[in-house]
Design a protein around this motif. Sequence first.
Motif, PDB file in Angstrom:
ATOM      1  N   MET A  89      49.686 -25.048  -1.677  1.00  0.00           N
ATOM      2  CA  MET A  89      50.563 -25.867  -2.512  1.00  0.00           C
ATOM      3  C   MET A  89      49.903 -27.194  -2.869  1.00  0.00           C
ATOM      4  O   MET A  89      48.997 -27.658  -2.189  1.00  0.00           O
ATOM      5  N   TYR A  90      50.415 -27.783  -3.932  1.00  0.00           N
ATOM      6  CA  TYR A  90      49.981 -29.093  -4.408  1.00  0.00           C
ATOM      7  C   TYR A  90      48.476 -29.162  -4.627  1.00  0.00           C
ATOM      8  O   TYR A  90      47.808 -30.107  -4.214  1.00  0.00           O
ATOM      9  N   ASN A  91      47.946 -28.162  -5.271  1.00  0.00           N
ATOM     10  CA  ASN A  91      46.524 -28.077  -5.631  1.00  0.00           C
ATOM     11  C   ASN A  91      45.593 -28.250  -4.445  1.00  0.00           C
ATOM     12  O   ASN A  91      44.541 -28.862  -4.530  1.00  0.00           O
ATOM     13  N   GLY A  92      45.976 -27.732  -3.310  1.00  0.00           N
ATOM     14  CA  GLY A  92      45.117 -27.720  -2.146  1.00  0.00           C
ATOM     15  C   GLY A  92      45.290 -28.875  -1.190  1.00  0.00           C
ATOM     16  O   GLY A  92      44.606 -28.931  -0.171  1.00  0.00           O
ATOM     17  N   LEU A  93      46.169 -29.823  -1.476  1.00  0.00           N
ATOM     18  CA  LEU A  93      46.330 -30.975  -0.581  1.00  0.00           C
ATOM     19  C   LEU A  93      46.973 -30.589   0.741  1.00  0.00           C
ATOM     20  O   LEU A  93      46.567 -31.088   1.798  1.00  0.00           O
ATOM     21  N   VAL A  94      47.961 -29.732   0.713  1.00  0.00           N
ATOM     22  CA  VAL A  94      48.602 -29.298   1.961  1.00  0.00           C
ATOM     23  C   VAL A  94      47.609 -28.502   2.797  1.00  0.00           C
ATOM     24  O   VAL A  94      47.525 -28.668   4.020  1.00  0.00           O
ATOM     25  N   LEU A  95      46.821 -27.667   2.135  1.00  0.00           N
ATOM     26  CA  LEU A  95      45.784 -26.915   2.841  1.00  0.00           C
ATOM     27  C   LEU A  95      44.738 -27.849   3.431  1.00  0.00           C
ATOM     28  O   LEU A  95      44.268 -27.638   4.555  1.00  0.00           O
ATOM     29  N   ALA A  96      44.361 -28.889   2.698  1.00  0.00           N
ATOM     30  CA  ALA A  96      43.359 -29.846   3.190  1.00  0.00           C
ATOM     31  C   ALA A  96      43.861 -30.584   4.423  1.00  0.00           C
ATOM     32  O   ALA A  96      43.113 -30.780   5.382  1.00  0.00           O
ATOM     33  N   VAL A  97      45.122 -30.984   4.419  1.00  0.00           N
ATOM     34  CA  VAL A  97      45.684 -31.671   5.582  1.00  0.00           C
ATOM     35  C   VAL A  97      45.751 -30.722   6.776  1.00  0.00           C
ATOM     36  O   VAL A  97      45.403 -31.093   7.902  1.00  0.00           O
ATOM     37  N   ALA A  98      46.160 -29.486   6.540  1.00  0.00           N
ATOM     38  CA  ALA A  98      46.235 -28.505   7.632  1.00  0.00           C
ATOM     39  C   ALA A  98      44.853 -28.213   8.201  1.00  0.00           C
ATOM     40  O   ALA A  98      44.671 -28.134   9.425  1.00  0.00           O
ATOM     41  N   VAL A  99      43.858 -28.086   7.344  1.00  0.00           N
ATOM     42  CA  VAL A  99      42.487 -27.845   7.811  1.00  0.00           C
ATOM     43  C   VAL A  99      41.962 -29.052   8.572  1.00  0.00           C
ATOM     44  O   VAL A  99      41.274 -28.913   9.586  1.00  0.00           O
ATOM     45  N   GLY A 100      42.281 -30.267   8.119  1.00  0.00           N
ATOM     46  CA  GLY A 100      41.863 -31.478   8.834  1.00  0.00           C
ATOM     47  C   GLY A 100      42.446 -31.552  10.227  1.00  0.00           C
ATOM     48  O   GLY A 100      41.749 -31.867  11.193  1.00  0.00           O
ATOM     49  N   VAL A 101      43.722 -31.239  10.357  1.00  0.00           N
ATOM     50  CA  VAL A 101      44.379 -31.268  11.675  1.00  0.00           C
ATOM     51  C   VAL A 101      43.793 -30.188  12.578  1.00  0.00           C
ATOM     52  O   VAL A 101      43.463 -30.433  13.749  1.00  0.00           O
ATOM     53  N   LEU A 102      43.641 -28.989  12.045  1.00  0.00           N
ATOM     54  CA  LEU A 102      43.114 -27.887  12.861  1.00  0.00           C
ATOM     55  C   LEU A 102      41.657 -28.104  13.255  1.00  0.00           C
ATOM     56  O   LEU A 102      41.239 -27.716  14.350  1.00  0.00           O
ATOM     57  N   SER A 103      40.865 -28.718  12.388  1.00  0.00           N
ATOM     58  CA  SER A 103      39.469 -28.980  12.760  1.00  0.00           C
ATOM     59  C   SER A 103      39.380 -30.025  13.866  1.00  0.00           C
ATOM     60  O   SER A 103      38.541 -29.919  14.761  1.00  0.00           O
ATOM     61  N   ALA A 104      40.242 -31.040  13.827  1.00  0.00           N
ATOM     62  CA  ALA A 104      40.239 -32.039  14.898  1.00  0.00           C
ATOM     63  C   ALA A 104      40.684 -31.407  16.224  1.00  0.00           C
ATOM     64  O   ALA A 104      40.103 -31.690  17.277  1.00  0.00           O
ATOM     65  N   LEU A 105      41.690 -30.548  16.177  1.00  0.00           N
ATOM     66  CA  LEU A 105      42.128 -29.852  17.390  1.00  0.00           C
ATOM     67  C   LEU A 105      41.039 -28.918  17.921  1.00  0.00           C
ATOM     68  O   LEU A 105      40.827 -28.806  19.125  1.00  0.00           O
ATOM     69  N   PHE A 106      40.332 -28.251  17.003  1.00  0.00           N
ATOM     70  CA  PHE A 106      39.235 -27.366  17.414  1.00  0.00           C
ATOM     71  C   PHE A 106      38.130 -28.152  18.099  1.00  0.00           C
ATOM     72  O   PHE A 106      37.619 -27.737  19.150  1.00  0.00           O
ATOM     73  N   VAL A 107      37.745 -29.287  17.528  1.00  0.00           N
ATOM     74  CA  VAL A 107      36.668 -30.087  18.118  1.00  0.00           C
ATOM     75  C   VAL A 107      37.087 -30.651  19.466  1.00  0.00           C
ATOM     76  O   VAL A 107      36.295 -30.693  20.405  1.00  0.00           O
ATOM     77  N   LYS A 108      38.336 -31.050  19.600  1.00  0.00           N
ATOM     78  CA  LYS A 108      38.789 -31.644  20.854  1.00  0.00           C
ATOM     79  C   LYS A 108      38.864 -30.610  21.982  1.00  0.00           C
ATOM     80  O   LYS A 108      38.416 -30.868  23.099  1.00  0.00           O
TER      81      LYS A 108
END
Length: 129
Positions: A89-108
Motif C-alpha cells: 500500500m501507499y506506493n511501497g511506504l508501508v512495505l518499507a516501514v515493515a522491512v525496516g522494522v523486521l531488518s532491525a529485529l533480525f540484526v538484533k
Amino acid sequence: MFDLMLNAISFASYGNFYGLSNIAISSFDIIIAYIAAIICSIVVALILRLPLLPSRPYRYSFDVSALYPTPIIAIGVLSIFLVLNYTFMYNGLVLAVAVGVLSALFVKYLFDFVFPKPLDENTGDDSNE
C-alpha cells in the motif's frame, strides 16, 4: 555505477513479468521507499539499544550496529520486493516501514545465529565473550 542504479530504478518502476503495468510506481516513489526503509531501520535499531557504531577498531570489528548492517539488509530485502513488483500500500511506504522494522529485529536477535563471528586466531575458539 550511476547508470546501473538508474537502470535498476527504472526497471523496477515498469511492469513486472506478468504484464501488470498498471501497478508500476515511479522512480521518486522508489527512492522515498528506500529512504523510509533506511530511516526506519536505524531508528528501530537504536530503540532496540544497538550501538550506533561498532566497537573499535572499525575495520576488524564483527559487531552489529545501527548503521551497519541494519540499513543494508533493509535495502536488500526492499529491493527484492520492488523487483518482484510487490509494493503493498501507499506506493511501497508501508512495505518499507515493515522491512525496516523486521531488518532491525533480525540484526538484533538473529544475525549472530545466521552469520556467526569468525574463530579467534589466538585461542582457537569463538570470539564471543
